[in-house]
Design a protein around this motif. Sequence first.
Motif, short mmCIF file in Angstrom:
data_model
loop_
_atom_site.label_atom_id
_atom_site.label_comp_id
_atom_site.label_asym_id
_atom_site.label_seq_id
_atom_site.Cartn_x
_atom_site.Cartn_y
_atom_site.Cartn_z
N MET A 45 18.48 17.45 6.48
CA MET A 45 17.45 18.11 5.62
C MET A 45 18.25 19.27 4.78
O MET A 45 18.99 19.96 5.38
CB MET A 45 16.44 18.81 6.44
CG MET A 45 15.26 19.43 5.67
SD MET A 45 14.18 19.93 7.04
CE MET A 45 13.21 20.92 5.83
N PRO A 46 17.70 19.31 3.47
CA PRO A 46 18.37 20.34 2.64
C PRO A 46 17.90 21.80 3.23
O PRO A 46 16.70 22.06 3.36
CB PRO A 46 17.95 20.08 1.39
CG PRO A 46 16.99 18.92 1.10
CD PRO A 46 16.84 18.39 2.68
N GLN A 52 17.57 18.68 -5.15
CA GLN A 52 17.27 17.36 -5.79
C GLN A 52 18.36 16.10 -5.17
O GLN A 52 19.34 16.61 -4.86
CB GLN A 52 17.67 17.44 -7.21
CG GLN A 52 16.74 18.49 -8.02
CD GLN A 52 15.34 18.22 -7.83
OE1 GLN A 52 15.02 16.96 -8.13
NE2 GLN A 52 14.42 19.06 -7.80
N ALA A 53 17.65 14.93 -5.10
CA ALA A 53 18.30 13.81 -4.52
C ALA A 53 19.41 13.43 -5.52
O ALA A 53 19.38 13.72 -6.73
CB ALA A 53 17.43 12.81 -4.36
N GLY A 54 20.60 13.12 -5.11
CA GLY A 54 21.87 12.77 -5.78
C GLY A 54 22.73 13.99 -6.03
O GLY A 54 23.56 13.67 -6.74
N SER A 55 22.20 15.16 -5.72
CA SER A 55 23.12 16.26 -6.13
C SER A 55 23.53 16.87 -4.82
O SER A 55 23.12 16.66 -3.79
CB SER A 55 22.34 17.44 -6.98
OG SER A 55 21.28 17.83 -5.86
N GLN A 56 24.78 17.70 -4.99
CA GLN A 56 25.15 18.20 -3.81
C GLN A 56 24.31 19.57 -3.37
O GLN A 56 24.10 20.33 -4.45
CB GLN A 56 26.68 18.87 -3.87
CG GLN A 56 27.64 17.35 -4.41
CD GLN A 56 27.83 16.55 -3.05
OE1 GLN A 56 27.69 17.04 -1.91
NE2 GLN A 56 27.96 15.21 -3.10
N HIS A 60 21.01 21.33 6.69
CA HIS A 60 21.05 21.93 7.92
C HIS A 60 22.18 21.62 8.82
O HIS A 60 22.68 22.43 9.45
CB HIS A 60 19.82 21.17 8.82
CG HIS A 60 18.57 22.05 8.51
ND1 HIS A 60 17.56 21.61 9.14
CD2 HIS A 60 18.26 22.97 7.53
CE1 HIS A 60 16.22 22.24 8.52
NE2 HIS A 60 16.80 22.91 7.67
N ALA A 61 22.95 20.42 8.50
CA ALA A 61 24.19 20.14 9.29
C ALA A 61 25.31 20.97 8.80
O ALA A 61 26.29 21.49 9.56
CB ALA A 61 24.53 18.67 8.82
#
Length: 73
Positions: A45-46, A52-56, A60-61
């Motif tokens: 999870m960001p 945005q999806a597909g971006s760096q 949480h990791a």
Amino acid sequence: MAPTGWRRRRPGVALGGMLDSHDLSRTVWLRRTFAPGRYVLHCEMPLSADAQAGSQYATHADAGMVMAFDIAD
């Protein structure tokens, strides 16, 4: 942001996961039969609500929500 070290390790097999509503009052179970070996649970999870999806983006990791564990023979 490049993937952190633990995500670059190979070989690995993705076993799937779950999507959660992140309702803190809700309990979610992931039922899986694990063969003996080493495993990692992590949350992708960001951290940012505007990721945005597909971006760096930081997850949480990246902030430490990672747990490695072993299943013995």
